[in-house]
Design a protein around this motif. Structure first.
Motif, PDB file in Angstrom:
ATOM      1  N   PHE A  67     -50.302 -26.075   5.893  1.00 37.75           N
ATOM      2  CA  PHE A  67     -50.416 -27.521   5.716  1.00 37.75           C
ATOM      3  C   PHE A  67     -49.050 -28.207   5.847  1.00 37.75           C
ATOM      4  O   PHE A  67     -48.948 -29.306   6.408  1.00 37.75           O
ATOM      5  CB  PHE A  67     -51.031 -27.838   4.355  1.00 37.75           C
ATOM      6  CG  PHE A  67     -52.521 -27.637   4.316  1.00 37.75           C
ATOM      7  CD1 PHE A  67     -53.349 -28.272   5.232  1.00 37.75           C
ATOM      8  CD2 PHE A  67     -53.114 -26.829   3.360  1.00 37.75           C
ATOM      9  CE1 PHE A  67     -54.717 -28.101   5.199  1.00 37.75           C
ATOM     10  CE2 PHE A  67     -54.482 -26.645   3.329  1.00 37.75           C
ATOM     11  CZ  PHE A  67     -55.288 -27.275   4.247  1.00 37.75           C
ATOM     12  N   SER A  70     -48.114 -28.293   9.499  1.00 37.03           N
ATOM     13  CA  SER A  70     -49.009 -29.214  10.206  1.00 37.03           C
ATOM     14  C   SER A  70     -48.589 -30.653   9.973  1.00 37.03           C
ATOM     15  O   SER A  70     -48.596 -31.478  10.898  1.00 37.03           O
ATOM     16  CB  SER A  70     -50.457 -29.004   9.754  1.00 37.03           C
ATOM     17  OG  SER A  70     -50.905 -27.700  10.065  1.00 37.03           O
ATOM     18  N   TYR A  80     -55.930 -37.643   9.037  1.00 36.80           N
ATOM     19  CA  TYR A  80     -55.350 -36.333   8.729  1.00 36.80           C
ATOM     20  C   TYR A  80     -54.962 -36.306   7.249  1.00 36.80           C
ATOM     21  O   TYR A  80     -54.332 -37.226   6.752  1.00 36.80           O
ATOM     22  CB  TYR A  80     -54.099 -36.074   9.574  1.00 36.80           C
ATOM     23  CG  TYR A  80     -54.381 -35.722  11.021  1.00 36.80           C
ATOM     24  CD1 TYR A  80     -55.653 -35.778  11.545  1.00 36.80           C
ATOM     25  CD2 TYR A  80     -53.344 -35.326  11.860  1.00 36.80           C
ATOM     26  CE1 TYR A  80     -55.897 -35.459  12.876  1.00 36.80           C
ATOM     27  CE2 TYR A  80     -53.573 -35.001  13.187  1.00 36.80           C
ATOM     28  CZ  TYR A  80     -54.851 -35.081  13.691  1.00 36.80           C
ATOM     29  OH  TYR A  80     -55.086 -34.759  15.008  1.00 36.80           O
ATOM     30  N   TYR A  82     -53.411 -33.587   4.231  1.00 37.87           N
ATOM     31  CA  TYR A  82     -52.857 -32.276   3.873  1.00 37.87           C
ATOM     32  C   TYR A  82     -52.610 -32.175   2.368  1.00 37.87           C
ATOM     33  O   TYR A  82     -51.814 -31.363   1.913  1.00 37.87           O
ATOM     34  CB  TYR A  82     -51.542 -32.036   4.623  1.00 37.87           C
ATOM     35  CG  TYR A  82     -51.645 -32.264   6.118  1.00 37.87           C
ATOM     36  CD1 TYR A  82     -52.325 -31.366   6.918  1.00 37.87           C
ATOM     37  CD2 TYR A  82     -51.073 -33.385   6.710  1.00 37.87           C
ATOM     38  CE1 TYR A  82     -52.432 -31.573   8.290  1.00 37.87           C
ATOM     39  CE2 TYR A  82     -51.169 -33.600   8.076  1.00 37.87           C
ATOM     40  CZ  TYR A  82     -51.849 -32.694   8.858  1.00 37.87           C
ATOM     41  OH  TYR A  82     -51.954 -32.897  10.207  1.00 37.87           O
ATOM     42  N   ALA A  86     -57.602 -31.390   0.654  1.00 40.80           N
ATOM     43  CA  ALA A  86     -57.686 -30.435   1.764  1.00 40.80           C
ATOM     44  C   ALA A  86     -57.494 -29.005   1.268  1.00 40.80           C
ATOM     45  O   ALA A  86     -58.197 -28.080   1.696  1.00 40.80           O
ATOM     46  CB  ALA A  86     -56.645 -30.782   2.828  1.00 40.80           C
ATOM     47  N   VAL A  90     -60.292 -25.833   1.456  1.00 42.85           N
ATOM     48  CA  VAL A  90     -60.017 -24.511   2.034  1.00 42.85           C
ATOM     49  C   VAL A  90     -60.305 -23.410   1.016  1.00 42.85           C
ATOM     50  O   VAL A  90     -60.899 -22.385   1.345  1.00 42.85           O
ATOM     51  CB  VAL A  90     -58.554 -24.440   2.525  1.00 42.85           C
ATOM     52  CG1 VAL A  90     -58.187 -23.003   2.912  1.00 42.85           C
ATOM     53  CG2 VAL A  90     -58.342 -25.364   3.706  1.00 42.85           C
ATOM     54  N   ILE A 114     -59.477 -21.823   6.763  1.00 40.09           N
ATOM     55  CA  ILE A 114     -58.534 -22.852   7.221  1.00 40.09           C
ATOM     56  C   ILE A 114     -59.050 -23.514   8.499  1.00 40.09           C
ATOM     57  O   ILE A 114     -59.012 -24.744   8.638  1.00 40.09           O
ATOM     58  CB  ILE A 114     -57.140 -22.227   7.448  1.00 40.09           C
ATOM     59  CG1 ILE A 114     -56.513 -21.830   6.113  1.00 40.09           C
ATOM     60  CG2 ILE A 114     -56.226 -23.200   8.186  1.00 40.09           C
ATOM     61  CD1 ILE A 114     -55.201 -21.076   6.237  1.00 40.09           C
ATOM     62  N   ASN A 118     -60.338 -27.523   8.936  1.00 40.30           N
ATOM     63  CA  ASN A 118     -59.360 -28.388   9.601  1.00 40.30           C
ATOM     64  C   ASN A 118     -59.604 -28.668  11.075  1.00 40.30           C
ATOM     65  O   ASN A 118     -59.279 -29.754  11.555  1.00 40.30           O
ATOM     66  CB  ASN A 118     -57.952 -27.791   9.441  1.00 40.30           C
ATOM     67  CG  ASN A 118     -57.455 -27.846   8.012  1.00 40.30           C
ATOM     68  OD1 ASN A 118     -57.113 -28.905   7.502  1.00 40.30           O
ATOM     69  ND2 ASN A 118     -57.423 -26.692   7.351  1.00 40.30           N
ATOM     70  N   LYS A 121     -61.214 -32.053  12.519  1.00 42.86           N
ATOM     71  CA  LYS A 121     -60.591 -33.378  12.410  1.00 42.86           C
ATOM     72  C   LYS A 121     -59.398 -33.568  13.349  1.00 42.86           C
ATOM     73  O   LYS A 121     -58.914 -34.689  13.501  1.00 42.86           O
ATOM     74  CB  LYS A 121     -60.144 -33.629  10.968  1.00 42.86           C
ATOM     75  CG  LYS A 121     -58.998 -32.747  10.487  1.00 42.86           C
ATOM     76  CD  LYS A 121     -58.737 -32.967   9.009  1.00 42.86           C
ATOM     77  CE  LYS A 121     -57.671 -32.026   8.485  1.00 42.86           C
ATOM     78  NZ  LYS A 121     -57.533 -32.093   7.025  1.00 42.86           N
ATOM     79  N   PHE A 122     -58.920 -32.488  13.985  1.00 39.72           N
ATOM     80  CA  PHE A 122     -57.723 -32.609  14.815  1.00 39.72           C
ATOM     81  C   PHE A 122     -58.066 -33.136  16.205  1.00 39.72           C
ATOM     82  O   PHE A 122     -59.099 -32.786  16.785  1.00 39.72           O
ATOM     83  CB  PHE A 122     -57.012 -31.262  14.946  1.00 39.72           C
ATOM     84  CG  PHE A 122     -56.342 -30.802  13.682  1.00 39.72           C
ATOM     85  CD1 PHE A 122     -55.636 -31.704  12.904  1.00 39.72           C
ATOM     86  CD2 PHE A 122     -56.415 -29.486  13.262  1.00 39.72           C
ATOM     87  CE1 PHE A 122     -55.014 -31.299  11.731  1.00 39.72           C
ATOM     88  CE2 PHE A 122     -55.795 -29.069  12.100  1.00 39.72           C
ATOM     89  CZ  PHE A 122     -55.097 -29.988  11.329  1.00 39.72           C
ATOM     90  N   PHE A 130     -51.736 -26.557  16.214  1.00 44.30           N
ATOM     91  CA  PHE A 130     -52.273 -25.983  14.973  1.00 44.30           C
ATOM     92  C   PHE A 130     -52.591 -24.504  15.160  1.00 44.30           C
ATOM     93  O   PHE A 130     -52.306 -23.684  14.277  1.00 44.30           O
ATOM     94  CB  PHE A 130     -53.527 -26.759  14.558  1.00 44.30           C
ATOM     95  CG  PHE A 130     -54.127 -26.267  13.273  1.00 44.30           C
ATOM     96  CD1 PHE A 130     -53.550 -26.586  12.048  1.00 44.30           C
ATOM     97  CD2 PHE A 130     -55.270 -25.480  13.280  1.00 44.30           C
ATOM     98  CE1 PHE A 130     -54.102 -26.135  10.860  1.00 44.30           C
ATOM     99  CE2 PHE A 130     -55.822 -25.026  12.082  1.00 44.30           C
ATOM    100  CZ  PHE A 130     -55.241 -25.354  10.883  1.00 44.30           C
TER     101      PHE A 130
END
Length: 305
Positions: A67, A70, A80, A82, A86, A90, A114, A118, A121-122, A130
């Motif tokens: 995180f 990232s 986003y 972190y 989040a 996880v 993970i 995640n 959403k990227f 990532f």
């Protein structure tokens, strides 16, 4: 007479939209306490040990570093996150995988958790970065492909039912939505108009209902209620007191939420807010979306989901 054990605590987010500042004369009656950022690695280590992980310390540190890197290397986007939410997602996902696959390599379970939380959403240009971060932190760990053949078959049936095309990217996004629903009880689908957000929800709901009817993947039927929070006033959404009689009237959200909460079956119950999000109406959903899972109304009623 006030009980000596009674205390009042006020949490403040200065400058946050939808919140009002305390008046100075009221603020003077309280003692300010500055809160520090918690040690995510220690919290993760303890939770992973409680889930039965033997290498909890190393895995928790790797998760926190993932995180951290990232947040430093990936692009800056409003959606986003972190932070602690989040991290908690996880950890919950890792715990679910540990219960489901107790003999599996723990590094594979953590990397899978993970990714599940995640990747959805990227943006496209952040995905290679990532994946580079996770491959450096989990060298040599190869994820086995998940067994979604029954889900994909049902998705194909539902896609044809809605006269859509079974584009691989759309199916991938629907599967990511399914993986997010497993680990979170509240989520937001973000995208441009006509990008397939509503269709993804409808196709997934139909596929899970079909799986339940066929007795596959331990799935349950999906019940949905859709409303537009910006089409009504706050009083009509949550409920309000009449200015003359002071009689309470429930809002459309309170009625729908209470109906779902009173249902004792195992159906998946989706309350869909189909409209733009702002800090005014979403503020009252805080207690629903956090671990309390409770809707608090202005008439002091608390509806537990």
């Amino acid at each position: 007479r006030m009980q000596p054990t009674f205390s009042v605590f006020i949490t403040m987010n200065p400058g946050y939209a939808g919140r009002t500042e305390l008046p100075d004369n009221l603020k003077a009656l309280f003692r300010a306490v500055a809160m520090m950022v918690p040690d995510y690695a220690l919290i993760g280590e303890i939770m992973l040990y409680s889930f039965g992980f033997e290498t909890a310390r190393d895995l928790a540190r790797k998760m926190v570093v993932t995180f951290k890197l990232s947040s430093e290397q990936l692009s800056s986007q409003d959606h986003y996150d972190y932070g602690m939410r989040a991290v908690k997602s996880v950890l919950v996902a890792a715990g679910n995988l540990k219960r489901k696959f107790p003999e599996e390599d723990e590094s594979i379970l953590m990397l899978r958790a993970i990714n599940d939380v995640n990747l959805a959403k990227f943006l496209a240009h952040d995905l290679p970065l990532f994946r580079g971060i996770t491959s450096d932190l989990f060298p040599g760990v190869k994820l086995p492909p998940p067994d979604y053949k029954d889900l994909i078959r049902c998705l194909d049936v539902q896609i044809k039912k809605y006269n859509l095309q079974a584009v691989p990217y759309f199916i991938e996004k629907v599967i990511q939505l399914y993986e997010m629903i497993i680990v979170r009880h509240g989520l937001m689908i973000v995208g441009q108009p006509f990008s397939g957000k509503t269709n993804a929800i409808q196709v997934l709901a139909g596929a899970l209902t079909q799986l339940a009817s066929e007795g596959l993947m331990d799935e349950n039927k999906v019940s949905t209620t859709t409303l537009n929070p910006k089409s009504v006033t706050m009083g009509q959404l949550y409920g309000s007191f009449d200015e003359v009689s002071h009689e309470w009237s429930d809002g459309v959200l309170a009625v729908s939420f209470r109906a779902f909460a009173s249902m004792q079956n195992l159906e998946r119950k989706w309350l869909i807010f189909d409209g733009p999000v702002d800090a005014i109406w979403i503020e009252n959903m805080n207690t629903v979306l956090d671990d309390n899972k409770t809707l608090c109304l202005a008439n002091s009623e608390r509806i537990k989901r």
